[in-house]
Design a protein around this motif. Sequence first.
Motif, PDB file in Angstrom:
ATOM      1  N   VAL A  18       0.830  -1.207   0.000  1.00  0.00           N
ATOM      2  CA  VAL A  18       0.000   0.000   0.000  1.00  0.00           C
ATOM      3  C   VAL A  18       0.863   1.255   0.000  1.00  0.00           C
ATOM      4  O   VAL A  18       0.743   2.096  -0.888  1.00  0.00           O
ATOM      5  CB  VAL A  18      -0.975   0.010   1.203  1.00  0.00           C
ATOM      6  N   GLU A  19       1.757   1.401   1.001  1.00  0.00           N
ATOM      7  CA  GLU A  19       2.560   2.622   1.082  1.00  0.00           C
ATOM      8  C   GLU A  19       3.708   2.451   2.062  1.00  0.00           C
ATOM      9  O   GLU A  19       3.729   1.540   2.876  1.00  0.00           O
ATOM     10  CB  GLU A  19       1.713   3.811   1.527  1.00  0.00           C
ATOM     11  N   VAL A  20       4.667   3.373   1.941  1.00  0.00           N
ATOM     12  CA  VAL A  20       5.763   3.517   2.900  1.00  0.00           C
ATOM     13  C   VAL A  20       5.754   4.967   3.354  1.00  0.00           C
ATOM     14  O   VAL A  20       5.566   5.876   2.544  1.00  0.00           O
ATOM     15  CB  VAL A  20       7.132   3.191   2.259  1.00  0.00           C
ATOM     16  N   GLU A  31      10.322  12.780   2.097  1.00  0.00           N
ATOM     17  CA  GLU A  31       9.545  11.559   1.860  1.00  0.00           C
ATOM     18  C   GLU A  31      10.459  10.488   1.267  1.00  0.00           C
ATOM     19  O   GLU A  31      11.325  10.784   0.449  1.00  0.00           O
ATOM     20  CB  GLU A  31       8.392  11.840   0.903  1.00  0.00           C
ATOM     21  N   PRO A  32      10.288   9.223   1.647  1.00  0.00           N
ATOM     22  CA  PRO A  32      11.143   8.169   1.124  1.00  0.00           C
ATOM     23  C   PRO A  32      10.921   7.939  -0.376  1.00  0.00           C
ATOM     24  O   PRO A  32       9.830   8.171  -0.896  1.00  0.00           O
ATOM     25  CB  PRO A  32      10.739   6.931   1.921  1.00  0.00           C
ATOM     26  N   ARG A  42      11.684  -1.588  -2.728  1.00  0.00           N
ATOM     27  CA  ARG A  42      12.957  -0.928  -2.429  1.00  0.00           C
ATOM     28  C   ARG A  42      12.643   0.461  -1.893  1.00  0.00           C
ATOM     29  O   ARG A  42      11.884   1.205  -2.504  1.00  0.00           O
ATOM     30  CB  ARG A  42      13.810  -0.813  -3.683  1.00  0.00           C
ATOM     31  N   VAL A  43      13.227   0.779  -0.734  1.00  0.00           N
ATOM     32  CA  VAL A  43      12.988   2.062  -0.085  1.00  0.00           C
ATOM     33  C   VAL A  43      14.326   2.690   0.251  1.00  0.00           C
ATOM     34  O   VAL A  43      15.227   2.023   0.765  1.00  0.00           O
ATOM     35  CB  VAL A  43      12.183   1.889   1.230  1.00  0.00           C
ATOM     36  N   SER A  44      14.463   3.979  -0.027  1.00  0.00           N
ATOM     37  CA  SER A  44      15.660   4.709   0.389  1.00  0.00           C
ATOM     38  C   SER A  44      15.234   6.085   0.875  1.00  0.00           C
ATOM     39  O   SER A  44      14.179   6.600   0.506  1.00  0.00           O
ATOM     40  CB  SER A  44      16.679   4.824  -0.747  1.00  0.00           C
ATOM     41  N   ASN A  45      16.080   6.657   1.722  1.00  0.00           N
ATOM     42  CA  ASN A  45      15.792   7.984   2.248  1.00  0.00           C
ATOM     43  C   ASN A  45      17.062   8.556   2.851  1.00  0.00           C
ATOM     44  O   ASN A  45      18.015   7.823   3.145  1.00  0.00           O
ATOM     45  CB  ASN A  45      14.683   7.928   3.299  1.00  0.00           C
ATOM     46  N   VAL A  59       7.722   3.023   8.064  1.00  0.00           N
ATOM     47  CA  VAL A  59       6.512   2.248   8.292  1.00  0.00           C
ATOM     48  C   VAL A  59       6.032   1.772   6.924  1.00  0.00           C
ATOM     49  O   VAL A  59       5.880   2.577   6.006  1.00  0.00           O
ATOM     50  CB  VAL A  59       5.416   3.093   8.972  1.00  0.00           C
ATOM     51  N   ILE A  60       5.824   0.463   6.792  1.00  0.00           N
ATOM     52  CA  ILE A  60       5.368  -0.121   5.535  1.00  0.00           C
ATOM     53  C   ILE A  60       3.985  -0.701   5.769  1.00  0.00           C
ATOM     54  O   ILE A  60       3.776  -1.462   6.718  1.00  0.00           O
ATOM     55  CB  ILE A  60       6.327  -1.225   5.053  1.00  0.00           C
TER      56      ILE A  60
END
Length: 85
Positions: A18-20, A31-32, A42-45, A59-60
């Motif tokens: 749904v979202e990160v 925002e990531p 894949r998430v980066s920030n 939060v995923i």
Amino acid sequence: VNRFAVTLTHTTGVLTFVEVENGSRTSNWQEPTVSAGGGQIRVSNSGTTLSAGAGEMLVIRFRVSTAAEDQTAPVRITSVSLNNG
């Protein structure tokens, strides 16, 4: 830590991504950046510093299929990178 990247895999058909969003430790960061598809996320920030104390970096959220009753749906962290600059 002022930068991170993480890759996760999940069971498609049971879980729908749904979202990160930023967690409590990264609430003052941008925002990531998220790339999701085919059961992989894949998430980066990056930001200046983590907020003090205990808490989440991200939060995923997933939606669980109504047809998935009594099924397990592992979410696996396949890679993590933490950087201090």
